[in-house]
Motif scaffolding. Structure first.
Motif, short mmCIF file in Angstrom:
data_model
loop_
_atom_site.label_atom_id
_atom_site.label_comp_id
_atom_site.label_asym_id
_atom_site.label_seq_id
_atom_site.Cartn_x
_atom_site.Cartn_y
_atom_site.Cartn_z
N SER A 187 0.82 -1.22 0.00
CA SER A 187 0.00 0.00 0.00
C SER A 187 0.85 1.26 0.00
CB SER A 187 -0.92 0.03 1.22
OG SER A 187 -0.18 0.33 2.39
N GLY A 188 2.09 1.13 0.47
CA GLY A 188 2.94 2.31 0.59
C GLY A 188 2.69 3.09 1.87
N PRO A 196 -12.62 -5.93 -7.53
CA PRO A 196 -11.22 -6.29 -7.83
C PRO A 196 -10.26 -6.13 -6.64
CG PRO A 196 -12.12 -4.99 -9.61
CD PRO A 196 -13.15 -4.98 -8.50
N TYR A 197 -10.50 -5.15 -5.80
CA TYR A 197 -9.63 -4.95 -4.63
C TYR A 197 -10.41 -4.24 -3.53
CZ TYR A 197 -9.37 -0.30 -6.71
OH TYR A 197 -9.68 0.92 -7.25
N LEU A 198 -9.96 -4.45 -2.31
CA LEU A 198 -10.48 -3.68 -1.18
C LEU A 198 -9.56 -2.47 -0.97
CD1 LEU A 198 -12.54 -3.40 1.12
CD2 LEU A 198 -10.97 -4.75 2.55
N PHE A 199 -8.26 -2.74 -0.95
CA PHE A 199 -7.25 -1.69 -0.78
C PHE A 199 -6.58 -1.49 -2.13
CE2 PHE A 199 -7.47 -4.05 3.24
CZ PHE A 199 -7.78 -3.03 4.11
N LYS A 200 -6.60 -0.28 -2.66
CA LYS A 200 -5.93 -0.05 -3.94
C LYS A 200 -4.43 -0.06 -3.70
CE LYS A 200 -6.04 2.17 -8.28
NZ LYS A 200 -6.71 3.08 -9.18
N CYS A 201 -3.82 -1.16 -4.07
CA CYS A 201 -2.38 -1.36 -3.90
C CYS A 201 -1.75 -1.54 -5.27
CB CYS A 201 -2.11 -2.61 -3.07
SG CYS A 201 -2.69 -2.52 -1.37
N ARG A 202 -0.53 -1.10 -5.39
CA ARG A 202 0.17 -1.29 -6.65
C ARG A 202 0.51 -2.77 -6.82
NH1 ARG A 202 3.77 0.52 -2.85
NH2 ARG A 202 5.82 -0.44 -2.85
N GLN A 251 2.92 -7.95 -14.23
CA GLN A 251 2.94 -6.50 -14.32
C GLN A 251 1.89 -5.92 -15.26
OE1 GLN A 251 4.29 -4.09 -12.58
NE2 GLN A 251 5.25 -5.55 -11.23
N GLN A 252 1.18 -6.78 -16.01
CA GLN A 252 0.16 -6.24 -16.90
C GLN A 252 -1.03 -5.67 -16.15
OE1 GLN A 252 1.13 -9.49 -16.82
NE2 GLN A 252 -0.56 -10.87 -17.20
N ALA A 253 -1.13 -5.91 -14.86
CA ALA A 253 -2.22 -5.33 -14.06
C ALA A 253 -1.73 -4.03 -13.43
CB ALA A 253 -2.65 -6.31 -12.97
N GLU A 254 -2.60 -3.02 -13.42
CA GLU A 254 -2.19 -1.74 -12.84
C GLU A 254 -2.33 -1.71 -11.32
OE1 GLU A 254 -5.35 1.58 -13.01
OE2 GLU A 254 -5.69 0.43 -14.84
N PHE A 255 -3.06 -2.70 -10.75
CA PHE A 255 -3.24 -2.77 -9.30
C PHE A 255 -3.29 -4.25 -8.90
CE2 PHE A 255 -7.35 -2.29 -11.38
CZ PHE A 255 -8.00 -3.44 -10.98
N MET A 256 -3.22 -4.49 -7.61
CA MET A 256 -3.28 -5.84 -7.09
C MET A 256 -4.73 -6.28 -6.92
SD MET A 256 -2.37 -7.29 -3.29
CE MET A 256 -0.75 -6.61 -3.21
N TYR A 257 -5.10 -7.35 -7.61
CA TYR A 257 -6.41 -7.97 -7.37
C TYR A 257 -6.31 -8.70 -6.04
CZ TYR A 257 -7.87 -7.12 -12.19
OH TYR A 257 -8.23 -6.52 -13.37
N GLN A 258 -7.41 -8.72 -5.27
CA GLN A 258 -7.36 -9.26 -3.92
C GLN A 258 -8.56 -10.14 -3.59
OE1 GLN A 258 -7.27 -5.63 -1.68
NE2 GLN A 258 -5.35 -4.98 -2.61
N ASN A 259 -8.28 -11.18 -2.82
CA ASN A 259 -9.30 -11.94 -2.11
C ASN A 259 -9.13 -11.59 -0.64
OD1 ASN A 259 -10.37 -13.30 -4.36
ND2 ASN A 259 -8.81 -14.88 -4.22
N VAL A 260 -10.23 -11.25 0.02
CA VAL A 260 -10.16 -10.79 1.41
C VAL A 260 -11.10 -11.62 2.28
CG1 VAL A 260 -10.47 -8.79 2.93
CG2 VAL A 260 -9.68 -8.45 0.58
N THR A 261 -10.62 -12.02 3.43
CA THR A 261 -11.45 -12.69 4.42
C THR A 261 -11.54 -11.80 5.65
OG1 THR A 261 -10.69 -14.85 3.64
CG2 THR A 261 -11.79 -14.80 5.78
N SER A 273 -7.65 -10.70 6.29
CA SER A 273 -6.51 -11.34 5.62
C SER A 273 -6.67 -11.05 4.14
CB SER A 273 -6.44 -12.83 5.93
OG SER A 273 -7.63 -13.49 5.59
N ILE A 274 -5.64 -10.45 3.56
CA ILE A 274 -5.68 -9.99 2.18
C ILE A 274 -4.70 -10.81 1.37
CG2 ILE A 274 -5.30 -8.02 0.64
CD1 ILE A 274 -5.87 -7.28 4.26
N GLN A 275 -5.24 -11.50 0.38
CA GLN A 275 -4.42 -12.37 -0.48
C GLN A 275 -4.28 -11.72 -1.85
OE1 GLN A 275 -6.36 -16.03 -1.46
NE2 GLN A 275 -4.53 -16.94 -2.33
N ASP A 276 -3.08 -11.72 -2.38
CA ASP A 276 -2.84 -11.22 -3.73
C ASP A 276 -3.37 -12.26 -4.72
OD1 ASP A 276 -1.87 -10.39 -6.19
OD2 ASP A 276 0.18 -10.06 -5.49
#
Length: 146
Positions: free
Chosen positions: A45-46, A91-97, A104-114, A131-134
């Motif tokens: 997330s930075g 696609p994501y809960l937290f917009k992460c690079r 690298q073709q994705a501009e952000f990390m897709y996530q599965n979250v529990t 718990s955030i899974q890439d």
């Protein structure tokens, strides 16, 4: 007295695992304020732990729809059961690079979250942990094949 050093060592191991596991771990209190922010979350997330801890998740990540997320969290707090968010729902809960070199073709990390309940010693659920899974590699394959 011999048990104390072993318990301390196990505690140290646990903290090290939480900080270094390839999974985002975030603890939120009942007011949705961050209590724990692990190394995965810092890296992706930075945002440093000292920036996140004590802050509302909605202030840190304004892209999270508050009403929607609270609906997802409601069964965790009220029933003590898990709740899930998959990258297909959102696609994501937290917009992460995306930092994976292969995907690298994705501009952000897709996530599965529990969303998991955290029980007090009396059995009450006063906090939850995420718990955030890439899931970027999985998403890229599936989206490419559509």
């Amino acid at each position: 007295m011999l048990g104390l050093p072993a318990e301390f060592e196990q505690f140290h191991w646990m903290v090290d695992m939480v900080q270094n596991v390839e999974l985002g771990l975030v603890v939120l209190d009942a007011d949705y304020k961050v209590q724990v922010w692990n190394g995965f979350m810092t890296h992706h997330s930075g945002k440093q732990a000292h920036e996140a801890i004590g802050q509302s998740i909605f202030d840190l990540f304004p892209e999270i729809p508050k009403a929607w997320f609270m609906i997802k969290a409601k069964p965790v707090y009220n029933l003590g059961c898990r709740s899930f968010i998959t990258w297909r729902q959102r696609p994501y809960l937290f917009k992460c690079r995306n930092v994976r070199p292969i995907t690298q073709q994705a501009e952000f990390m897709y996530q599965n979250v529990t969303l998991n309940p955290m029980r007090t010693p009396t059995g009450e659920v006063k906090s939850l942990f995420l718990s955030i899974q890439d899931a970027t590699a999985e998403a890229m394959i599936e989206l490419k094949n559509q």
